[in-house]
Design an enzyme around this catalytic site. Structure first.
Site, PDB file in Angstrom:
ATOM      1  N   HIS A  34      49.343 -23.396  11.369  1.00 20.24           N
ATOM      2  CA  HIS A  34      48.451 -23.926  12.408  1.00 20.24           C
ATOM      3  C   HIS A  34      47.015 -23.936  11.871  1.00 20.24           C
ATOM      4  CE1 HIS A  34      46.492 -24.701  16.104  1.00 20.24           C
ATOM      5  NE2 HIS A  34      45.993 -23.484  16.239  1.00 20.24           N
ATOM      6  N   CYS A  37      48.624 -23.336  21.084  1.00 17.73           N
ATOM      7  CA  CYS A  37      48.707 -23.757  19.676  1.00 17.73           C
ATOM      8  C   CYS A  37      50.104 -23.593  19.086  1.00 17.73           C
ATOM      9  CB  CYS A  37      47.680 -22.999  18.843  1.00 17.73           C
ATOM     10  SG  CYS A  37      46.009 -23.374  19.388  1.00 17.73           S
ATOM     11  N   ASN A  73      40.757 -28.033  15.045  1.00 17.65           N
ATOM     12  CA  ASN A  73      41.966 -27.500  15.672  1.00 17.65           C
ATOM     13  C   ASN A  73      42.400 -28.447  16.791  1.00 17.65           C
ATOM     14  OD1 ASN A  73      43.918 -26.090  17.043  1.00 17.65           O
ATOM     15  ND2 ASN A  73      42.748 -24.193  17.231  1.00 17.65           N
TER      16      ASN A  73
HETATM   17  C1  LIG Z   1      35.827 -18.399  16.612  1.00 22.07           C
HETATM   18  C2  LIG Z   1      35.568 -17.947  15.201  1.00 22.07           C
HETATM   19  C3  LIG Z   1      35.441 -19.113  14.282  1.00 22.07           C
HETATM   20  C4  LIG Z   1      34.247 -17.184  15.165  1.00 22.07           C
HETATM   21  O1  LIG Z   1      34.028 -16.706  13.867  1.00 22.07           O
HETATM   22  P1  LIG Z   1      33.626 -15.180  13.638  1.00 22.07           P
HETATM   23  O2  LIG Z   1      33.392 -15.034  12.219  1.00 22.07           O
HETATM   24  O3  LIG Z   1      34.689 -14.328  14.287  1.00 22.07           O
HETATM   25  O4  LIG Z   1      32.276 -15.105  14.399  1.00 22.07           O
HETATM   26  P2  LIG Z   1      31.849 -14.112  15.570  1.00 22.07           P
HETATM   27  O5  LIG Z   1      32.457 -14.537  16.855  1.00 22.07           O
HETATM   28  O6  LIG Z   1      32.061 -12.707  15.121  1.00 22.07           O
HETATM   29  O7  LIG Z   1      30.300 -14.424  15.572  1.00 22.07           O
HETATM   30  C5  LIG Z   1      29.445 -14.116  14.482  1.00 22.07           C
HETATM   31  C6  LIG Z   1      28.063 -14.632  14.801  1.00 22.07           C
HETATM   32  O8  LIG Z   1      28.060 -16.062  14.678  1.00 22.07           O
HETATM   33  C7  LIG Z   1      27.530 -16.628  15.868  1.00 22.07           C
HETATM   34  N1  LIG Z   1      28.174 -17.924  16.086  1.00 22.07           N
HETATM   35  C8  LIG Z   1      29.293 -18.194  16.783  1.00 22.07           C
HETATM   36  N2  LIG Z   1      29.529 -19.516  16.757  1.00 22.07           N
HETATM   37  C9  LIG Z   1      28.550 -20.072  16.032  1.00 22.07           C
HETATM   38  C10 LIG Z   1      28.253 -21.393  15.649  1.00 22.07           C
HETATM   39  N3  LIG Z   1      29.025 -22.433  15.998  1.00 22.07           N
HETATM   40  N4  LIG Z   1      27.175 -21.614  14.879  1.00 22.07           N
HETATM   41  C11 LIG Z   1      26.372 -20.604  14.496  1.00 22.07           C
HETATM   42  N5  LIG Z   1      26.594 -19.318  14.834  1.00 22.07           N
HETATM   43  C12 LIG Z   1      27.676 -19.055  15.600  1.00 22.07           C
HETATM   44  C13 LIG Z   1      27.868 -15.632  16.950  1.00 22.07           C
HETATM   45  O9  LIG Z   1      27.013 -15.796  18.059  1.00 22.07           O
HETATM   46  C14 LIG Z   1      27.615 -14.325  16.237  1.00 22.07           C
HETATM   47  O10 LIG Z   1      26.254 -14.071  16.219  1.00 22.07           O
HETATM   48  P3  LIG Z   1      25.708 -12.565  16.401  1.00 22.07           P
HETATM   49  O11 LIG Z   1      26.288 -11.809  15.240  1.00 22.07           O
HETATM   50  O12 LIG Z   1      24.237 -12.753  16.365  1.00 22.07           O
HETATM   51  O13 LIG Z   1      26.247 -12.099  17.719  1.00 22.07           O
HETATM   52  C15 LIG Z   1      36.697 -17.005  14.728  1.00 22.07           C
HETATM   53  O14 LIG Z   1      36.620 -15.781  15.410  1.00 22.07           O
HETATM   54  C16 LIG Z   1      38.072 -17.558  14.911  1.00 22.07           C
HETATM   55  O15 LIG Z   1      38.464 -18.468  14.230  1.00 22.07           O
HETATM   56  N6  LIG Z   1      38.880 -16.964  15.802  1.00 22.07           N
HETATM   57  C17 LIG Z   1      40.273 -17.284  15.964  1.00 22.07           C
HETATM   58  C18 LIG Z   1      40.526 -18.687  16.407  1.00 22.07           C
HETATM   59  C19 LIG Z   1      42.007 -18.867  16.646  1.00 22.07           C
HETATM   60  O16 LIG Z   1      42.832 -18.598  15.790  1.00 22.07           O
HETATM   61  N7  LIG Z   1      42.401 -19.296  17.810  1.00 22.07           N
HETATM   62  C20 LIG Z   1      43.811 -19.312  18.121  1.00 22.07           C
HETATM   63  C21 LIG Z   1      44.331 -20.613  18.177  1.00 22.07           C
HETATM   64  S1  LIG Z   1      43.408 -21.671  19.203  1.00 22.07           S
END
Ligand SMILES: CC(C)(COP(=O)(O)OP(=O)(O)OC[C@H]1O[C@@H](n2cnc3c(N)ncnc32)[C@H](O)[C@@H]1OP(=O)(O)O)[C@@H](O)C(=O)NCCC(=O)NCCS
Length: 330
Positions: free
Chosen positions: A257, A117, A287
């Protein structure tokens, strides 16, 4: 006394494919829902490049064609093309070569940068150095990814986030005090365990097992990446502003980003930027990895004024991150 040569962006063009993958369609593919996707990521839709034999170059070519036309640039005058992508058409040749060939840039040398990214920031900074050194006068930087080619559409934690798209900028030499003013780029390989594509490289070449185990897709452990993205981007943005004697009031636009709207909002808050001066288009594209920054500049091009101070920032797999301070040139 000779004036310093600056590398200025003198044009930007983007391209996204026609097909729109909505949150409603994703609801039918994995156990997710529109509300979760909007509130946790800010994404409403993403564009997907469909069709056999269609690689990232297809989008880069469209962006570059539009860029050459709108800047009235003779393709033969472009001396260097750098393409930032983690989804090259093939392992080799580089996608930049394909783009240059298809757009008539016969005199350019071309190569790809893979910095996930942060790829566009790395490529932009490298291109600027070639210009500032006096080596070259016209360089094109493309940032683009066909993320749909490495996303597992049975994994709800990644498939809702990514989309396909590309953007391209023309960088030209100028003696005016505009263009790229400063860059702070960082890498930390210890972050590689949180975000990677396991197979398809030399460590784990493609086999029936790597395919069956779904190892040719993006793996992400979201929470640590989220935290590192917030601290990494806010840190480099603050440092770049400080060492150039700038406060957030002096900056016309923060261009982050587009990985998650909550990351963008937190970075903006930590660096004291009101959201009115932060470019956000993640709701339309998701993204697009190396595509996000040029797609933002393309969407906002009409609102930018010569002399505007702009800070670009990104964070991605590697880990890689950075910030670039530039003065808009037109
Ligand atoms: C990936 C991302 C959106 C996930 O969001 P989050 O708030 O961290 O969510 P978590 O991974 O903690 O998951 C929370 C819950 O939602 C659930 N969940 C994950 N994806 C889901 C989806 N698409 N729909 C519904 N629920 C979902 C998980 O299973 C978890 O459930 P649980 O609590 O029962 O285990 C977030 O972590 C993120 O944006 N990370 C950084 C991305 C990034 O900057 N990448 C770098 C550049 S590519």
């Amino acid at each position: 006394m000779t004036s310093k040569i600056h590398a200025a962006i003198t044009g930007v063009q983007g391209y996204v494919p026609d097909y729109i993958l909505t949150n409603a369609e994703l609801e039918k593919m994995v156990d997710t829902n529109d509300e979760w996707i909007r509130t946790r990521t800010g994404i409403e839709q993403r564009h997907i490049l469909k069709g056999e034999g269609q690689g990232t170059s297809v989008m880069g070519i469209e962006a570059v064609k539009g860029l050459l036309e709108k800047t009235d640039t003779d393709p033969g005058e472009v001396e260097l093309v750098i393409c930032a992508t983690v989804t090259p058409d093939m392992v080799f040749p580089d996608t930049a070569n394909i783009i240059a060939d298809e757009t008539g840039m016969k005199n350019a040398f071309c190569y790809d940068i893979h910095a996930a990214c942060s790829g566009f920031l790395y490529a932009l900074t490298t291109a600027a150095r070639f210009i500032e050194s006096g080596a070259h006068k016209k360089v094109i930087v493309v940032g683009g990814d066909k993320m749909s080619s490495i996303i597992d559409y049975t994994d709800r934690t990644t498939c809702v986030i990514f989309g396909d798209g590309a953007g391209a900028v023309l960088l030209e030499a100028t003696e005016e005090p505009v263009g790229i003013m400063d860059a702070l780029l960082k890498s930390d390989g210890s972050g590689r365990e949180y975000l990677y594509q396991k197979a398809g490289g030399s460590r784990y070449p493609a086999t029936a097992d790597t395919v069956a185990n779904r190892e040719h897709f993006v793996f992400q452990n979201g929470r640590p990446v989220f935290k590192a993205a917030v601290s990494g981007m806010s840190d480099v943005v603050t440092q770049v502003m400080q060492r150039n004697g700038l406060s957030a009031d002096d900056i016309a636009w923060l261009v982050p980003h587009q990985a998650n709207k909550r990351i963008i909002e937190t970075v903006a808050r930590m660096a004291n930027f009101p959201m009115e001066r932060v470019m956000v288009n993640i709701h339309r594209y998701g993204n697009t990895t190396a595509g996000t920054l040029p797609l933002c500049l393309w969407d906002w091009e009409g609102q930018l004024k010569k002399g505007d101070n702009i800070i670009l920032t990104a964070f991605g797999g590697g880990f890689t991150w950075g910030a670039v301070y530039l003065k808009w040139a037109y």
